[in-house]
Structures are given as structure tokens and as C-alpha cells.
Design a protein around this motif. Structure first.
Motif, PDB file in Angstrom:
ATOM      1  N   VAL A   1       8.634   6.577  -2.084  1.00  0.00           N
ATOM      2  CA  VAL A   1       8.033   5.285  -1.429  1.00  0.00           C
ATOM      3  C   VAL A   1       9.163   4.717  -0.415  1.00  0.00           C
ATOM      4  O   VAL A   1      10.100   4.754  -0.712  1.00  0.00           O
TER       5      VAL A   1
ATOM      6  N   ARG B   1       2.074   4.724   8.768  1.00  0.00           N
ATOM      7  CA  ARG B   1       1.893   5.980   8.173  1.00  0.00           C
ATOM      8  C   ARG B   1       2.182   7.298   8.997  1.00  0.00           C
ATOM      9  O   ARG B   1       2.649   8.192   8.664  1.00  0.00           O
TER      10      ARG B   1
ATOM     11  N   ARG C   1       0.786  -1.220  -0.009  1.00  0.00           N
ATOM     12  CA  ARG C   1       0.290   0.058   0.076  1.00  0.00           C
ATOM     13  C   ARG C   1       0.983   1.261  -0.009  1.00  0.00           C
ATOM     14  O   ARG C   1       0.443   2.150  -0.422  1.00  0.00           O
ATOM     15  N   TRP C   2       2.206   1.081   0.442  1.00  0.00           N
ATOM     16  CA  TRP C   2       3.043   2.311   0.688  1.00  0.00           C
ATOM     17  C   TRP C   2       3.712   2.805  -0.649  1.00  0.00           C
ATOM     18  O   TRP C   2       4.310   3.788  -0.798  1.00  0.00           O
ATOM     19  N   ARG C   3       3.231   2.148  -1.980  1.00  0.00           N
ATOM     20  CA  ARG C   3       3.887   2.436  -3.041  1.00  0.00           C
ATOM     21  C   ARG C   3       3.201   3.610  -3.342  1.00  0.00           C
ATOM     22  O   ARG C   3       3.815   4.391  -4.381  1.00  0.00           O
ATOM     23  N   GLU C   4       2.146   4.051  -2.887  1.00  0.00           N
ATOM     24  CA  GLU C   4       1.359   5.382  -3.319  1.00  0.00           C
ATOM     25  C   GLU C   4       1.948   6.261  -2.797  1.00  0.00           C
ATOM     26  O   GLU C   4       1.634   7.701  -3.150  1.00  0.00           O
ATOM     27  N   ARG C   5       2.867   6.384  -1.748  1.00  0.00           N
ATOM     28  CA  ARG C   5       3.485   7.366  -1.139  1.00  0.00           C
ATOM     29  C   ARG C   5       4.481   7.794  -1.908  1.00  0.00           C
ATOM     30  O   ARG C   5       5.173   7.175  -2.883  1.00  0.00           O
ATOM     31  N   SER C   6       5.134   9.248  -1.486  1.00  0.00           N
ATOM     32  CA  SER C   6       6.172   9.949  -2.122  1.00  0.00           C
ATOM     33  C   SER C   6       6.931  10.492  -1.163  1.00  0.00           C
ATOM     34  O   SER C   6       6.453  11.417  -0.908  1.00  0.00           O
TER      35      SER C   6
ATOM     36  N   ASP D   1      -0.420  -0.795   9.101  1.00  0.00           N
ATOM     37  CA  ASP D   1      -0.522   0.258   7.921  1.00  0.00           C
ATOM     38  C   ASP D   1      -0.681   1.651   8.690  1.00  0.00           C
ATOM     39  O   ASP D   1       0.335   2.730   8.300  1.00  0.00           O
TER      40      ASP D   1
END
Length: 393
Positions: free
Chosen positions: A228, A328, A221-226, A324
Motif C-alpha cells: 500500500v 497507478r 483506493r490504493w489500499r488494495e495495492r500491495s 488515481d
């Protein structure tokens, strides 16, 4: 003090028995062995030959006797019982201290003429036939040992419920990590991690109990973070292939590093540490992370809440959503991470260190086994460390 009197004040000798181990139990036995030897207590260590190769019992000055005790029960257990009886006949000791349920079962089945102490390091989590067999063994060991030690309060309570004659909390210290040998930037450069990219670290055996699939699912799910986050998992074990397949299928930013000897360096490069286990007593990596001042997210299981206090974020076991969310929140809260980094070493300062652990065990040994049979033969004599080395060849 008499020149011949051991510095511990206890005139006995001890056989430390362990089963197959690649992590915390073996490190604990190695730590206790070094501490006892430093206090002048003669020590025999018995266990699988691979444990001596990994943890260096003979190199530390103990006499090592190879006795194969695999992680799971097998018909070969009868040979292990016979081998232990032979070792105790060849070299009498004052007391036998077995570490873990598997070693504890071999120790009590051998029925030595000296007291047996068993330290339980793990809970029985298996189901089915294996779980039923393990629980029967757990009851038998608890009722047969002179003293049953539990590495966490729930293990002590469990032993008492099973009928242990004397159940106590075990003194178990994590061996101190050496200082990092590499700078933070150098560690991160090894894995191509940029300075602004979060590095999340977990260390432990790749085993179903550790529930690393939860970390993989959350990391996907953390692939959407910037940027990553990069997730590193150090350790080896039977779950490697399943985890590798899951990482690939989920396209999770997780790298399995295999066995590493540079945990101190990895922690120096990390922004966050994670423990996802279904159960732990005094989890080694959790202790290492807090001592290093790395913010920790861990599951609220076994002895972990007591161990970490308010110096870590605790989440329910088996809950990828909670994991998660906790990660986050910390990644988005540098002040919160800094506060946990401050609390970690403060919490760790209250834990028993290796010297405290050895002192407590020596006092226990003296309490239940005051007599002193002949000490183990020194290296170079028949039956001593050199002879044991020849037997392993």
C-alpha cells in the motif's frame, strides 16, 4: 563605477509590501529582498509581523515595518492603508512593489507619490459575496497600478482584460532547496515506510484551492495495492480538520505532517510527487519536485502546463479518477518514472533563477522609477531596523 553607486546600476530604493503569507508569496518576497540587498538596493519590507518572524526580512538586512494585512478583507484594511502612508512619509522610497491582490489593494488605496508595481500571484476563485468583492478589488488594482505583473500568463491576460495600463509576465523563481540532510532510508524510517513501499508526497497550504480531498479519495483506493502506498502531505492551513476527518472516514493511507522545514529531505525519500490544485501560477512544490528529480503528477491548470512542459504527467482538475489512474500507471512503470526523473531537472534548468528574477525586477524599477529619494535608514538609526523591531514588540 563610483564607490557610492549601487551595484545594481539603479539608484533607487523600494518598499516591498505583502499580506499574510505562510508559503510561496512570502518566500518570493524574501528571495527578492535578499537579492536586492546584495545588489546594494535599499529595501523596506512591510507586512504582518508574523511574516518577518517566518521569512527573516529584518535578519536579511531590510528595514521591516509591521503592517497587518490579513488574508481576507476586513475593516482593519483602513488602518493598513494609514500605516502604509505613515511608513512612506517616515521613510521615502522610489517605488512600492506590492505582492498579491490584498497587498496590492492596500498599496493603491494609499495613493503613494511614487509608482506602484503589483504582482498578482493568485487567481480569484471564491464565489458569492466574497468573490464579487475580490473581483471588484482586482479590477481596481489592475487599473490603478503603474505596472501589473502576473506570475503566470493567464494572470497577465486577466489583468489586461481588466484594464491594466501595463500588464507583463512576472519573473518568479523558486528559492533553491538546500541539499537533503538525511539519506532516503532515514527519511522513510521516520514514518515507518518500508523500502519497497511507494512514498507519495504533496506539499502546500491546507486550503480548499489545493483540493487535497481528491488526493485523499484517490489514496483510499490504493489500499488494495500491495504494498500500500504511503501518502504524506506537508503543510498547515484552514482545511486541516476537514481533511483529517475525511482521511479517517475513508481509512485512506494519508498522513498530515503539518508545517515542515525539511522539504528537501522529504523529496529525497519520495517516489512520486502530486499537486491537485484547482489553480496555480508557478507552484512552489512543483518546481521543487522537478528540480529534485521526483516524478510529478499535477493538474493542468493556470501556469502549471507552461511551467512543467513534458516533464510531468498532467491531469484535469477536480478529477479523482484521472488522478488515481495517473498515479497507478506511474507506480506500475519504473521506466516511466525514471524518464520523468530525468526530464525534471532538464526542464528546471530553463527557468529563471533568483538572480535572473532580481535582475529583471531591478531593470523594471529603473524603467519606471529612475529618480532616487533618500534610502531607508540603516539599522541602529532612528526609524531604522532596530526601531522597527521595537515597534513590533
Amino acid at each position: 563605477m563610483n564607490a557610492q553607486e549601487p551595484r545594481s546600476g539603479w539608484g533607487g530604493s523600494v518598499l516591498q509590501l505583502l499580506a499574510s503569507s505562510t508559503g510561496g508569496v512570502g518566500q518570493h518576497v524574501a528571495s527578492v529582498t535578499r537579492g536586492l540587498l546584495a545588489r546594494g538596493v535599499p529595501v523596506v519590507v512591510a507586512g504582518p509581523a508574523a511574516t518577518d518572524e517566518q521569512f527573516g526580512f529584518a535578519a536579511a538586512g531590510a528595514r521591516f515595518v509591521p503592517i497587518e494585512i490579513p488574508a481576507s478583507p476586513t475593516p482593519a484594511d483602513a488602518r493598513a492603508v494609514g500605516a502604509l502612508r505613515g511608513a512612506l512619509t517616515a521613510q521615502p522610497v522610489t517605488l512600492v512593489h506590492a505582492h498579491g491582490l490584498r497587498a496590492g489593494l492596500v498599496a493603491v488605496l494609499a495613493r503613494p507619490a511614487v509608482p506602484v508595481v503589483v504582482t498578482l500571484h493568485n487567481a480569484v476563485l471564491a464565489g458569492g459575496v466574497r468573490g464579487r468583492v475580490s473581483r471588484l478589488a482586482e479590477r481596481f488594482v489592475a487599473r490603478s497600478a503603474r505596472v501589473t505583473l502576473g506570475a503566470s500568463a493567464d494572470l497577465v491576460e486577466r489583468a489586461a482584460q481588466l484594464g491594466a495600463a501595463d500588464a507583463r509576465l512576472a519573473p518568479v523563481a523558486a528559492p533553491a532547496l538546500p541539499a537533503p540532510r538525511r539519506a532516503r532510508a532515514a527519511v522513510r524510517a521516520e514514518f515507518g515506510i518500508r523500502s519497497e513501499q511507494p512514498l507519495i508526497l504533496s506539499v502546500g497550504r491546507l486550503h480548499p484551492q489545493k483540493r487535497y480531498e481528491l488526493l485523499v479519495d484517490a489514496a483510499a483506493r490504493w489500499r488494495e495495492r500491495s504494498p500500500v502506498p504511503a501518502v504524506l502531505v506537508a503543510g498547515s492551513g484552514p482545511s486541516y480538520l476537514q481533511l483529517a476527518a475525511r482521511i479517517s472516514a475513508a481509512r485512506a493511507p494519508v498522513t498530515l505532517l503539518g508545517h515542515r522545514t525539511d522539504v528537501a529531505d522529504l523529496l529525497a525519500g519520495a517516489d512520486l510527487a502530486v499537486v491537485t490544485s484547482d489553480w496555480e501560477a508557478r507552484q512552489l512544490f512543483a518546481q521543487e519536485a522537478l528540480r529534485a528529480g521526483v516524478p510529478l503528477v499535477a493538474t493542468a491548470v493556470g501556469g502549471l502546463p507552461e511551467l512543467v512542459g513534458d516533464a510531468a504527467v498532467l491531469v484535469p482538475p477536480g478529477d479523482a479518477d484521472a488522478l488515481d489512474a495517473a498515479v497507478r500507471e506511474l507506480l506500475d512503470d519504473p521506466e516511466g518514472r525514471a524518464e520523468l526523473a530525468r526530464r525534471g531537472p532538464e526542464q528546471a534548468a530553463g527557468w529563471p533563477d533568483e538572480s535572473d528574477t532580481v535582475a529583471a525586477l531591478t531593470a523594471l524599477y529603473a524603467e519606471i522609477a529612475p529618480a532616487a529619494p533618500a534610502a531607508p535608514a540603516p539599522p541602529g538609526t532612528p526609524g531604522g531596523a532596530d526601531q522597527a523591531g521595537e515597534d513590533r514588540a
